[in-house]
Scaffold this motif. Structure first.
Motif, short mmCIF file in Angstrom:
data_model
loop_
_atom_site.label_atom_id
_atom_site.label_comp_id
_atom_site.label_asym_id
_atom_site.label_seq_id
_atom_site.Cartn_x
_atom_site.Cartn_y
_atom_site.Cartn_z
N LEU A 294 0.81 -1.22 0.00
CA LEU A 294 0.00 0.00 0.00
C LEU A 294 0.84 1.27 0.00
CD1 LEU A 294 -2.78 -1.03 2.56
CD2 LEU A 294 -2.95 -0.92 0.06
N SER A 295 2.16 1.11 0.02
CA SER A 295 3.03 2.28 0.00
C SER A 295 2.80 3.09 -1.27
CB SER A 295 4.49 1.83 0.08
OG SER A 295 5.35 2.95 0.07
N GLY A 296 2.40 4.32 -1.12
CA GLY A 296 2.14 5.20 -2.27
C GLY A 296 0.74 5.09 -2.83
N CYS A 297 -0.06 4.17 -2.32
CA CYS A 297 -1.44 4.03 -2.84
C CYS A 297 -2.42 3.71 -1.72
CB CYS A 297 -1.50 2.98 -3.94
SG CYS A 297 -1.03 1.32 -3.42
N ARG A 298 -2.12 4.22 -0.53
CA ARG A 298 -2.98 3.93 0.63
C ARG A 298 -4.42 4.36 0.38
NH1 ARG A 298 -6.22 2.91 3.70
NH2 ARG A 298 -6.23 2.96 5.99
N ASP A 299 -4.62 5.42 -0.40
CA ASP A 299 -5.97 5.93 -0.63
C ASP A 299 -6.81 5.03 -1.52
OD1 ASP A 299 -4.32 6.47 -2.84
OD2 ASP A 299 -5.46 8.25 -3.41
N LYS A 300 -6.20 3.99 -2.08
CA LYS A 300 -6.94 3.07 -2.94
C LYS A 300 -7.51 1.88 -2.17
CE LYS A 300 -4.27 4.17 -7.11
NZ LYS A 300 -5.35 4.95 -7.70
N ALA A 301 -7.29 1.87 -0.85
CA ALA A 301 -7.72 0.71 -0.06
C ALA A 301 -8.50 1.15 1.18
CB ALA A 301 -6.51 -0.11 0.36
N TYR A 302 -9.52 0.36 1.51
CA TYR A 302 -10.24 0.52 2.76
C TYR A 302 -9.86 -0.66 3.65
CZ TYR A 302 -13.05 3.78 0.01
OH TYR A 302 -13.46 4.80 -0.79
N LEU A 303 -9.28 -0.36 4.81
CA LEU A 303 -8.82 -1.40 5.71
C LEU A 303 -9.79 -1.57 6.87
CD1 LEU A 303 -5.00 -0.58 5.89
CD2 LEU A 303 -6.19 -2.15 4.34
N GLN A 304 -10.19 -2.81 7.10
CA GLN A 304 -11.08 -3.18 8.19
C GLN A 304 -10.19 -3.75 9.30
OE1 GLN A 304 -15.11 -5.03 7.35
NE2 GLN A 304 -14.05 -6.84 8.10
N VAL A 305 -9.92 -2.96 10.32
CA VAL A 305 -8.97 -3.31 11.37
C VAL A 305 -9.71 -3.67 12.65
CG1 VAL A 305 -7.08 -2.44 12.81
CG2 VAL A 305 -7.13 -1.90 10.36
N HIS A 306 -9.28 -4.74 13.31
CA HIS A 306 -10.01 -5.29 14.44
C HIS A 306 -9.39 -4.92 15.78
CE1 HIS A 306 -12.68 -8.08 12.09
NE2 HIS A 306 -11.79 -7.71 11.16
N PHE A 307 -10.20 -4.29 16.62
CA PHE A 307 -9.81 -3.91 17.97
C PHE A 307 -10.11 -5.09 18.89
CE2 PHE A 307 -9.79 -0.07 15.75
CZ PHE A 307 -9.27 0.97 16.52
N GLY A 308 -9.10 -5.89 19.14
CA GLY A 308 -9.28 -7.11 19.92
C GLY A 308 -8.50 -8.26 19.32
N ALA A 309 -8.08 -8.12 18.06
CA ALA A 309 -7.18 -9.10 17.45
C ALA A 309 -5.76 -8.72 17.85
CB ALA A 309 -7.33 -9.09 15.93
N ASP A 310 -5.00 -9.68 18.34
CA ASP A 310 -3.68 -9.39 18.90
C ASP A 310 -2.63 -10.31 18.28
OD1 ASP A 310 -1.85 -8.17 20.86
OD2 ASP A 310 -1.84 -10.18 21.75
N TYR A 311 -1.47 -9.77 17.93
CA TYR A 311 -0.45 -10.53 17.22
C TYR A 311 0.93 -10.44 17.87
CZ TYR A 311 -4.14 -10.45 13.76
OH TYR A 311 -5.36 -10.60 13.13
N HIS A 312 0.97 -10.14 19.16
CA HIS A 312 2.28 -9.91 19.78
C HIS A 312 3.13 -11.19 19.85
CE1 HIS A 312 0.34 -11.51 23.46
NE2 HIS A 312 1.58 -11.75 23.88
N THR A 313 2.50 -12.37 19.74
CA THR A 313 3.25 -13.63 19.73
C THR A 313 3.64 -14.05 18.31
OG1 THR A 313 1.28 -15.03 19.53
CG2 THR A 313 1.97 -14.39 21.76
N GLY A 314 3.16 -13.30 17.32
CA GLY A 314 3.36 -13.70 15.94
C GLY A 314 2.18 -14.46 15.38
N LYS A 315 1.34 -15.02 16.28
CA LYS A 315 0.13 -15.71 15.89
C LYS A 315 -1.09 -14.90 16.32
CE LYS A 315 2.10 -19.42 14.21
NZ LYS A 315 1.95 -19.78 12.76
N TYR A 316 -2.23 -15.23 15.75
CA TYR A 316 -3.47 -14.54 16.12
C TYR A 316 -3.87 -14.85 17.56
CZ TYR A 316 -8.51 -14.04 16.76
OH TYR A 316 -9.74 -13.76 17.29
#
Length: 365
Positions: A64-86
């Motif tokens: 998305l570098s240079g074209c962020r405006d072409k995408a809508y991102l659905q980001v989840h508040f509660g999904a956690d990846y600090h271990t590398g896994k979901y």
């Protein structure tokens, strides 16, 4: 690509989006990035960021570098990846750390759709409200970091409660024939309850992004299908897109090969998309209910029978614009001559001729 407008905001969202549950470290970040770039090149602009592991985030950031405006991102508040896994968390501080990491990894300073993650029980929604997650998303929205608020759920009753709050612009919900007809692990709610939810979302201008359109792949194989007959990806996608409120379907893909096959839906024939075979699987309480599949077409008098039914159902569900849409149709229920063509072709055994009389009386034309 085809697009549908989000009522609360006006964004034009691609009917085919991209899920990330299968885009994982197993395929490698290079393939993930190439898949995202291929999606963008083909007009896909809606991406769900609930991933199986942390690998997609860096790859998305590069894609998305240079074209962020072409995408809508659905980001989840509660999904956690600090271990590398979901992982799933309802702890506010962990949610904040995860969102900070996701923003940095995605190389962006804003979130198009901030979703309360995995709200399947009423207690989950209550925790989001009392535990501060919802307030946090609202604060980010006030700052312009979050553009729209939504949530993901498999449970109609929970989504109904969330809609009562009046804060939701988008819902991620599991829609497929198996769940709608009470088959499978996430088949929550009765047939009429699920259909009523879809109609309420459209009536209130809340968009739906569809997860699990293939019921985790079970519908695609005769051996695992609850109907003992395989459906195709294209049939499942069209089934979901025909539901009121649905803006986009988010198939999970593993690589560019999978994505290319999914994108073939856009060139598929009406016969390849036709899911009328479901009429022979429908449970008794779904019989006689129009699902807007338009398998009854063509009408000898030129009526769009599915759309007429849809506007009728939406108007009764409280959609104030549905009557105007109906009145603007070139042919309305009043033009029906009761020839019986649609009655004989309806796989869901709807008495459409009789229903046209009912709709004519309701709208006055």
């Amino acid at each position: 690509m085809e697009y549908r407008k989000l009522p609360h905001g006006g964004e034009q969202i691609s009917v085919i989006g991209l899920g990330n549950s299968s885009l994982s470290a197993e395929v490698g970040e290079k393939e993930i990035q190439a898949t995202v770039e291929m999606a963008l090149e083909n007009g896909v602009n809606y991406f769900d960021m609930a991933a199986g592991d942390s690998a997609p985030f860096m790859a998305y950031g590069r894609a998305l570098s240079g074209c962020r405006d072409k995408a809508y991102l659905q980001v989840h508040f509660g999904a956690d990846y600090h271990t590398g896994k979901y992982g799933w968390t309802q702890d506010l501080e962990e949610i904040k750390r995860s969102i900070d990491w996701q923003l940095k990894s995605l190389r962006t300073d804003y979130i198009d759709f901030g979703f309360i993650h995995c709200v399947d029980e009423l207690a989950d929604l209550e925790t989001a409200v009392t535990g501060g997650a919802l307030e946090y998303i609202q604060a980010l929205k006030a700052q312009g970091v979050v553009r729209h608020i939504g949530l993901s759920s498999h449970t109609p009753a929970v989504v109904e409660k969330a809609l009562d709050l009046g804060l939701v612009d988008m819902v991620m919900f599991s829609i497929n024939p198996a769940y709608d007809y009470r088959h499978g692990e996430y088949a929550y709610g009765q047939v009429d309850e699920r259909q009523a939810l879809y109609r309420r979302c459209e009536a209130e201008g809340v968009g739906i992004s569809v997860m699990k359109a293939f019921s985790g792949g079970q519908l695609l194989k005769k051996e695992t299908s609850p109907f003992h007959q395989a459906l195709t990806e294209y049939q499942c996608i069209q089934y979901a897109l025909d539901k009121p409120g649905v803006l986009t379907v988010l198939p999970g893909v593993r690589d560019r090969k999978d994505l290319k096959r999914i994108l073939g839906f856009l060139q598929a024939t009406a016969e390849e998309r036709d899911y009328s075979i479901l009429g022979s699987f429908a449970p008794q309480d779904a019989s006689g209910v129009c699902v807007y599949c338009n398998h009854c077409q063509p009408c000898p008098m030129g009526l769009d029978v599915g759309l007429i039914n849809k506007y009728y159902d939406l108007s009764r569900a409280g959609d104030t614009l549905a009557r105007d849409h109906y009145n603007n149709l070139e042919k309305t229920a009043g033009d029906c001559v009761s020839c019986g063509h649609c009655d004989s072709r309806c796989p869901f055994r709807v008495a459409q001729s009789q229903r046209m009389e009912e709709i004519k009386a309701y709208f006055g034309k």
